[in-house]
Enzyme design. Structure first.
Site, short mmCIF file in Angstrom:
data_model
loop_
_atom_site.label_atom_id
_atom_site.label_comp_id
_atom_site.label_asym_id
_atom_site.label_seq_id
_atom_site.Cartn_x
_atom_site.Cartn_y
_atom_site.Cartn_z
CE LYS A 80 0.79 0.32 2.48
NZ LYS A 80 -0.66 0.15 2.25
CG ASP A 124 -2.59 1.97 -0.16
OD1 ASP A 124 -2.75 0.97 -0.90
OD2 ASP A 124 -1.74 2.02 0.74
#
Length: 287
Positions: free
Chosen positions: A85, A121
C-alpha cells in the site's frame, strides 16, 4: 480462470485469451486469503458489467513491473493489499488528497491512460465501525497496533474524525513515532500494547498478525480487553487469536470483513461511477 495469477502470467497475458474478461484485480503478497474478487465479481454480475476481478500474487520486487503490465493490458482498476500500500503510491500518476496525506493507497483506477491512486481504507474503516459497533469512530479513544499502510489509513481517519485519544504502537518504534508525530498522537512501545488496551474504547489490529492460522495475538494480557471494542482488520477461514481472546474476555470483537466490504464498495464506485450493490457484496462475503 485460475484462482491466483502471478507476474509470469502477466508476462504471458493474451488479450484475446481466456483472461480477456479480467479487467480488475487485487494485488498482494500473500493474496490467497483475499475475498475481494468474490465480492467484486458478485457486484459486477449484479449490475451486468462485462468484467471480472482476480487475485494477483505479486512480490515487492515485481510490483513496478506488474503495475506497468496492468496499465498496458487495459485494466480498469486494482485493489492493493499488504505489503504494497505504501510502495504502490509511488507507482501511480496521481493520488487524491486523502491518499497523499496518508502516504498509502489501496485503490487504483486507470483512466485515459493514467493511473489514479486513492485510499478507501480510511472511510471504509469508519463505516465499518459504525455498522458493527453502532458507534461513531470520533467518539472513541483508539489504540492502533500497526503503522503500515492500513495502520496509517486508520490513524488518519481517527484524526479526521477528532477521536479524543489516539495511541499507536508498532514493532518498529521509529515507525510508530513518525506516524504519531504526524498526527499529534501518542506512540507506544510494542510491549506496552496490552497495558494500554484498558485505557481506550477501541483496540485495532492493523498488522498482518492473524493471517497465519498459528499466529498469536498481539495482546499478551487479554483480560485488559474486557469491555472494549476490538477490531481486527485481518480476516480469513479461521478466527484470529485476537478475536478469540477478545470474545472470551467479554469484548465486542469483529474481523476485517466489514472493512473489506465498505472499502471495496467505495472502490467500485470510483471505478464505475455507479452505486455499488452493497447487500449483494455483503452476501458474497458471507457465503
Amino acid at each position: 480462470m485460475k484462482e491466483i495469477y502471478t507476474i509470469e502470467d502477466l508476462r504471458a497475458w493474451r488479450a484475446g485469451g481466456p483472461e480477456r474478461e479480467i479487467r480488475l484485480g487485487v494485488v498482494g503478497d500473500p493474496v490467497a486469503h483475499s475475498l475481494s474478487p468474490a465480492m467484486q465479481n458478485a457486484a459486477l454480475q449484479a449490475l451486468g458489467i462485462d468484467a471480472r476481478d482476480a487475485a494477483f500474487q505479486v512480490r515487492a520486487p515485481e510490483l513496478a513491473e506488474a503495475m506497468a503490465a496492468f496499465r498496458a493490458l487495459g485494466f480498469l482498476g486494482l485493489n492493493v493489499t499488504v505489503p504494497h500500500k505504501v510502495a504502490a503510491l509511488r507507482l501511480v500518476d496521481e493520488v487524491d488528497q486523502l491518499a497523499a496525506k496518508i502516504g498509502a493507497i489501496n485503490t487504483i483506477a486507470f483512466r485515459d491512460g493514467r493511473s489514479i491512486g486513492s485510499n478507501t481504507d480510511a472511510p471504509g474503516f469508519s463505516r465499518a465501525v459504525r455498522e458493527v459497533f453502532g458507534r461513531a469512530l470520533g467518539e472513541m479513544r483508539v489504540l492502533i497496533m500497526g503503522a503500515g499502510g492500513a495502520g496509517r489509513a486508520i490513524a488518519f481517519q481517527c484524526r479526521r474524525e477528532c477521536c479524543p485519544e489516539i495511541l499507536i504502537g508498532n514493532r518498529s518504534s521509529e515507525r510508530a513515532k513518525t506516524l504519531a508525530d504526524e498526527l499529534k498522537a501518542k506512540a507506544l512501545p510494542w510491549d506496552e500494547m496490552s497495558r494500554n488496551a484498558r485505557e481506550v474504547d477501541l483496540v485495532v489490529n492493523a498488522t498482518p498478525l492473524g493471517l497465519g492460522a498459528a499466529d498469536v495475538s498481539p495482546i499478551v494480557t487479554p483480560e485488559y480487553l474486557s469491555g472494549r471494542y476490538v477490531f481486527d482488520i485481518v480476516y480469513g477461514a479461521h478466527e484470529t487469536a485476537l478475536v478469540k481472546q477478545a470474545k472470551a474476555h467479554g469484548a465486542r470483537a469483529t474481523d476485517g470483513r466489514a472493512m473489506l466490504l465498505h472499502q471495496g464498495a467505495l472502490a467500485f464506485a470510483q471505478w464505475f461511477g455507479l452505486e455499488p450493490p452493497l447487500e449483494v457484496m455483503r452476501a458474497a462475503l458471507r457465503s
